[in-house]
Scaffold this active site. Structure first.
Site, PDB file in Angstrom:
ATOM      1  N   ARG A  50       0.831  -1.220   0.000  1.00 32.99           N
ATOM      2  CA  ARG A  50       0.000   0.000   0.000  1.00 32.99           C
ATOM      3  C   ARG A  50       0.860   1.264   0.000  1.00 32.99           C
ATOM      4  O   ARG A  50       0.521   2.247  -0.665  1.00 32.99           O
ATOM      5  CB  ARG A  50      -0.907   0.006   1.229  1.00 32.99           C
ATOM      6  CG  ARG A  50      -1.913  -1.139   1.240  1.00 32.99           C
ATOM      7  CD  ARG A  50      -3.324  -0.641   1.017  1.00 32.99           C
ATOM      8  NE  ARG A  50      -4.277  -1.723   1.058  1.00 32.99           N
ATOM      9  CZ  ARG A  50      -5.194  -1.886   2.007  1.00 32.99           C
ATOM     10  NH1 ARG A  50      -5.282  -1.009   2.998  1.00 32.99           N
ATOM     11  NH2 ARG A  50      -6.037  -2.894   1.968  1.00 32.99           N
ATOM     12  N   ASP A 161     -16.168   9.486   7.973  1.00 33.90           N
ATOM     13  CA  ASP A 161     -15.054   8.548   7.856  1.00 33.90           C
ATOM     14  C   ASP A 161     -13.756   9.352   7.944  1.00 33.90           C
ATOM     15  O   ASP A 161     -13.732  10.556   7.696  1.00 33.90           O
ATOM     16  CB  ASP A 161     -15.109   7.766   6.531  1.00 33.90           C
ATOM     17  CG  ASP A 161     -14.345   6.451   6.586  1.00 33.90           C
ATOM     18  OD1 ASP A 161     -14.971   5.389   6.769  1.00 33.90           O
ATOM     19  OD2 ASP A 161     -13.098   6.483   6.475  1.00 33.90           O
TER      20      ASP A 161
HETATM   21  C1  LIG Z   1     -14.393  -1.922   7.064  1.00 34.80           C
HETATM   22  S1  LIG Z   1     -15.024  -0.300   6.844  1.00 34.80           S
HETATM   23  C2  LIG Z   1     -16.675  -0.491   7.461  1.00 34.80           C
HETATM   24  C3  LIG Z   1     -17.693   0.313   6.661  1.00 34.80           C
HETATM   25  C4  LIG Z   1     -19.143   0.152   7.126  1.00 34.80           C
HETATM   26  N1  LIG Z   1     -19.322   0.685   8.447  1.00 34.80           N
HETATM   27  C5  LIG Z   1     -19.581  -1.278   7.058  1.00 34.80           C
HETATM   28  O1  LIG Z   1     -19.734  -1.934   8.100  1.00 34.80           O
HETATM   29  O2  LIG Z   1     -19.770  -1.805   5.953  1.00 34.80           O
HETATM   30  C6  LIG Z   1     -14.218   0.586   8.167  1.00 34.80           C
HETATM   31  C7  LIG Z   1     -14.126   2.081   7.935  1.00 34.80           C
HETATM   32  O3  LIG Z   1     -13.704   2.708   9.158  1.00 34.80           O
HETATM   33  C8  LIG Z   1     -12.867   3.794   8.838  1.00 34.80           C
HETATM   34  N2  LIG Z   1     -12.015   4.115   9.998  1.00 34.80           N
HETATM   35  C9  LIG Z   1     -10.987   3.393  10.518  1.00 34.80           C
HETATM   36  N3  LIG Z   1     -10.444   4.023  11.553  1.00 34.80           N
HETATM   37  C10 LIG Z   1     -11.140   5.181  11.710  1.00 34.80           C
HETATM   38  C11 LIG Z   1     -11.037   6.276  12.621  1.00 34.80           C
HETATM   39  N4  LIG Z   1     -10.123   6.311  13.582  1.00 34.80           N
HETATM   40  N5  LIG Z   1     -11.925   7.299  12.471  1.00 34.80           N
HETATM   41  C12 LIG Z   1     -12.866   7.271  11.505  1.00 34.80           C
HETATM   42  N6  LIG Z   1     -13.003   6.268  10.615  1.00 34.80           N
HETATM   43  C13 LIG Z   1     -12.144   5.232  10.722  1.00 34.80           C
HETATM   44  C14 LIG Z   1     -12.064   3.313   7.640  1.00 34.80           C
HETATM   45  O4  LIG Z   1     -11.552   4.393   6.882  1.00 34.80           O
HETATM   46  C15 LIG Z   1     -13.104   2.479   6.885  1.00 34.80           C
HETATM   47  O5  LIG Z   1     -13.702   3.192   5.835  1.00 34.80           O
END
Ligand SMILES: C[S@@+](CC[C@H](N)C(=O)[O-])C[C@H]1O[C@@H](n2cnc3c(N)ncnc32)[C@H](O)[C@@H]1O
Length: 289
Positions: A50, A161
Site C-alpha cells: 500500500r 469517515d
Molecule cells: C471496514 S469499513 C466499514 C464500513 C461500514 N461501516 C460497514 O460496516 O460496511 C471501516 C471504515 O472505518 C474507517 N475508519 C478506521 N479508523 C477510523 C477512525 N479512527 N476514524 C474514523 N473512521 C475510521 C475506515 O476508513 C473504513 O472506511
C-alpha cells in the site's frame, strides 16, 4: 538492516524499496497513534504494497526516508494512514440491522418528526457510502415522497469517515452494477438510477446525508445527541483501550432510548456496557438515564 524474516530476506532482494522490520514497527506505531488501528505482524507485506505507491509518488527509494517525511508533512501522513485503512463494505451488509431498524426504530423516529422534534442518525466509519445509503433506503422504503417530507423536517443522517478517498466515492454515490446488486430490487428500482454501466443514488436520497471527514479518535464537533448510531466493522481494528473510550463517547452522544448497531464480530465492552441493554444480535439500546 533488520530483515523481516527469512522469507522476507529473499523478498527484500526483489523489492523495489528498502523496507525493514523497524520500518514496519514505525508505520504500525504511526497508524495506531493517528487512527487507533492496530496492525498485526501479518500485515507486513500489505503495508509494503500500500505504501509503495506513496514512495513512488514522492520519488523516494527507502521506507526510512518516507518515515522521515511523514514526521514533518501532515498531509502525507494523512495519505499514509488512510492508505492503510480497510474500507470493505456493501449495501445492506448485516441485513438484520436494517430489518430491526425499519420494524422497531424508524416508526418511533417518524412519530418524533411528525411531532416537530429533531431526528439524527450517524453512520460512523461509513466508508464509500453503502451504509448510510442503505439506512436512507431502509427508512424511505418504497415511499417516493418521503425524502421531500424529511427535507422539510429536522432530519439528517451524518456519515463520517477518516479516509477522504472513500468519502469522495460516497458523495458521488455512483456504484458498479455488481455492487448495487445487493440492494433489494424493490428499493433499487426506486432509489438507484442507471448511468451507463453504473448506478447512481437518487439525488433526493443524497440530500438527506451529510458526508464529513472525521477521525473517531479526535474531537467530535457535533452539538446534538443522536437517536441512532451505526458503527459497524470499524472497532474491529482497535484495541480494548480505544474501544472502551469510543463506547463511552458513543454512549454520551446517544439519547436515552437511542440505538447502537455494531459489526457482527464486535461486542460491547468496558464501562459503557452497563449503559446499554441488548436488543438482538449486535444491537444495543441506551438506557434512559
Ligand atoms: C471496514 S469499513 C466499514 C464500513 C461500514 N461501516 C460497514 O460496516 O460496511 C471501516 C471504515 O472505518 C474507517 N475508519 C478506521 N479508523 C477510523 C477512525 N479512527 N476514524 C474514523 N473512521 C475510521 C475506515 O476508513 C473504513 O472506511
Amino acid at each position: 538492516m533488520n530483515s523481516l524474516d527469512m522469507r522476507d530476506d529473499v523478498r527484500q532482494d526483489r523489492r523495489e524499496f528498502e523496507y525493514t522490520q523497524s520500518d514496519f514497527e514505525q508505520v504500525k506505531h504511526l497508524v495506531y497513534q493517528n487512527a487507533g488501528i492496530t496492525l498485526q505482524a501479518s500485515k507486513t507485506n500489505l503495508v509494503y504494497s500500500r505504501l509503495s505507491k506513496r514512495l513512488r509518488a514522492c520519488g523516494l527509494q527507502r521506507f526510512s526516508d518516507y518515515l522521515a517525511l511523514l514526521k514533518k508533512d501532515d498531509e502525507e501522513r494523512t495519505r499514509a494512514v488512510t492508505a492503510l485503512t480497510t474500507n470493505h463494505t456493501s449495501f445492506f451488509r448485516e441485513k438484520h440491522h436494517f430489518d430491526h431498524f425499519t420494524a422497531h426504530v424508524w416508526p418511533q423516529l417518524k412519530a418524533k418528526l411528525e411531532a416537530g422534534d429533531r431526528v439524527r442518525i450517524w453512520s460512523a466509519g461509513c466508508s464509500s457510502g453503502e451504509e448510510p445509503y442503505s439506512i436512507a433506503m431502509a427508512l424511505a422504503g418504497t415511499d417516493r415522497n418521503l425524502p421531500n417530507w424529511l427535507l422539510k423536517h429536522d432530519f439528517r443522517i451524518l456519515a463520517s469517515d477518516l479516509a477522504p478517498h472513500v468519502l469522495a466515492t460516497a458523495r458521488e454515490g455512483m456504484y458498479a452494477m455488481t455492487i448495487a446488486q445487493s440492494i433489494p430490487p424493490n428499493l433499487r428500482n426506486i432509489w438507484m438510477e442507471s448511468d451507463g454501466d453504473q448506478m447512481v443514488v437518487h439525488p433526493l436520497l443524497k440530500e438527506l446525508i451529510a458526508f464529513r471527514e472525521l477521525n473517531l479518535l479526535g474531537n467530535w464537533p457535533m452539538r446534538h445527541q443522536f437517536d441512532v448510531i451505526f458503527c459497524r466493522n470499524v472497532m474491529i481494528y482497535f484495541d480494548d483501550t480505544t474501544k472502551n473510550t469510543l463506547f463511552q463517547n458513543f454512549s454520551k452522544k446517544l439519547l436515552g432510548g437511542g440505538m447502537l448497531y455494531i459489526g457482527h464480530s464486535e461486542r460491547l465492552i468496558g464501562k459503557a456496557a452497563s449503559d446499554f441493554v441488548s436488543k438482538g444480535q449486535t444491537i444495543y439500546q441506551k438506557r434512559a438515564m
